[in-house]
Design a protein around this motif. Sequence first.
Motif, mmCIF file in Angstrom:
data_model
loop_
_atom_site.group_PDB
_atom_site.id
_atom_site.type_symbol
_atom_site.label_atom_id
_atom_site.label_comp_id
_atom_site.label_asym_id
_atom_site.label_seq_id
_atom_site.Cartn_x
_atom_site.Cartn_y
_atom_site.Cartn_z
ATOM 1 N N SER A 186 -22.009 48.225 -24.491
ATOM 2 C CA SER A 186 -20.911 48.948 -23.856
ATOM 3 C C SER A 186 -21.358 50.357 -23.521
ATOM 4 N N LEU A 187 -20.600 51.001 -22.633
ATOM 5 C CA LEU A 187 -20.921 52.350 -22.167
ATOM 6 C C LEU A 187 -19.668 53.200 -22.189
ATOM 7 N N VAL A 188 -19.735 54.348 -22.869
ATOM 8 C CA VAL A 188 -18.649 55.316 -22.855
ATOM 9 C C VAL A 188 -18.910 56.293 -21.716
ATOM 10 N N ASN A 189 -17.934 56.397 -20.827
ATOM 11 C CA ASN A 189 -18.094 57.176 -19.599
ATOM 12 C C ASN A 189 -19.364 56.703 -18.888
ATOM 13 N N ASP A 190 -20.277 57.608 -18.569
ATOM 14 C CA ASP A 190 -21.519 57.163 -17.928
ATOM 15 C C ASP A 190 -22.754 57.570 -18.709
ATOM 16 N N ASP A 191 -22.541 58.179 -19.918
ATOM 17 C CA ASP A 191 -23.693 58.809 -20.573
ATOM 18 C C ASP A 191 -23.927 58.395 -22.015
ATOM 19 N N LEU A 192 -22.996 57.640 -22.635
ATOM 20 C CA LEU A 192 -23.169 57.253 -24.035
ATOM 21 C C LEU A 192 -23.156 55.742 -24.128
ATOM 22 N N TYR A 220 -31.656 44.763 -19.482
ATOM 23 C CA TYR A 220 -32.324 44.605 -18.184
ATOM 24 C C TYR A 220 -31.408 43.893 -17.189
ATOM 25 N N ASP A 221 -30.749 42.841 -17.640
ATOM 26 C CA ASP A 221 -29.798 42.132 -16.773
ATOM 27 C C ASP A 221 -28.619 43.026 -16.423
ATOM 28 N N HIS A 222 -28.152 43.819 -17.367
ATOM 29 C CA HIS A 222 -27.018 44.707 -17.100
ATOM 30 C C HIS A 222 -27.378 45.751 -16.047
ATOM 31 N N MET A 223 -28.630 46.194 -16.047
ATOM 32 C CA MET A 223 -29.096 47.116 -15.013
ATOM 33 C C MET A 223 -29.194 46.426 -13.660
ATOM 34 N N LEU A 224 -29.730 45.198 -13.651
ATOM 35 C CA LEU A 224 -29.932 44.481 -12.387
ATOM 36 C C LEU A 224 -28.635 44.011 -11.757
ATOM 37 N N LEU A 260 -25.250 48.901 -14.497
ATOM 38 C CA LEU A 260 -25.572 49.911 -15.503
ATOM 39 C C LEU A 260 -26.602 50.886 -14.938
ATOM 40 N N ASN A 261 -26.232 52.167 -14.884
ATOM 41 C CA ASN A 261 -27.117 53.216 -14.383
ATOM 42 C C ASN A 261 -27.775 53.910 -15.571
ATOM 43 N N LEU A 262 -28.975 53.473 -15.911
ATOM 44 C CA LEU A 262 -29.664 54.020 -17.081
ATOM 45 C C LEU A 262 -30.121 55.458 -16.864
ATOM 46 N N ASN A 284 -40.425 50.841 -22.484
ATOM 47 C CA ASN A 284 -40.598 50.872 -21.033
ATOM 48 C C ASN A 284 -40.098 52.174 -20.403
ATOM 49 N N ARG A 285 -39.558 53.070 -21.226
ATOM 50 C CA ARG A 285 -39.120 54.372 -20.701
ATOM 51 C C ARG A 285 -40.282 55.364 -20.601
#
Length: 280
Positions: free
Chosen positions: A41-47, A56-60, A64-66, A89-90
Amino acid sequence: MKLTYFGTAAAEGWPALFCRCEACAAARKLGGKNIRTRSQSLVNDDLLIDFPADTYDHMLHGGLNLDAVRYLLVTHAHEDHFYPEDLANRQEPYASPRAPHVLEAYGNDAVCAAYDRVASIEYNTALPDVVSMTEVQPYEEYIIGRYTVYPMLADHNQAEKCLIYVIKENDTGKTLLYAHDTGYLVDSVWDFITEKGFVFDLVSLDCTHGKEPARRNHMGLQTDAEIKERLIREGHATASTVFVVNHFSHNCNYLTHEEIEQDAKQYGMLVSYDTMSVEV
């Protein structure tokens, strides 16, 4: 405060990878809200809360904007909630140019040990330059960016100090109780909630067992309803508090998302699905 659910299933996913049960067959046939990936889950866009391999699937596919994520809270070290190999991978050369900020990750001692194991691999020596890891303790207060975070003990894996979280958005005062993977809240959690006088705007509860009246390690819908009733009775939730049930197994005695919704509606609770957002 906005909470977005990118993954809403238990460890196997739904449909489960190798499963041919009726519930998994229905999910494959119906698609849509019936397809559930592993919990995140993501709180707002930063947590970000939890980091499974399905990130990876959530990004694709989930949006999800990592790049915007600054902070990561991890509930426990089970692989469907924390897969630190992908954090590697970061670092460069897997990610170029170098990330503009360090991702601040927080978790218990088992989560920190899993991170250290990955960071100790020879080709991951740059990982601490792009992902920091801080061990947190239950019932301590942590200022993390624009949030105040309180880890609390979960009733889950008894061999690990698993955590649930209270997350307060400091500028608005909006407060979230995020309670996955856990059974019925332990006494020390109720005592702490009372001591702090929390009044929650949003409550997200584990519902792995669905129709089953589970109270240990995970919960079902009836137990979630008990927690809701007690939070309201003791003044920690109000008529405007949004309650969401989340984290479902294909073994929960429901076949479809719609069936879960029908039962949750009688308790005044929403049913999460992958990519659902709730704003309070």
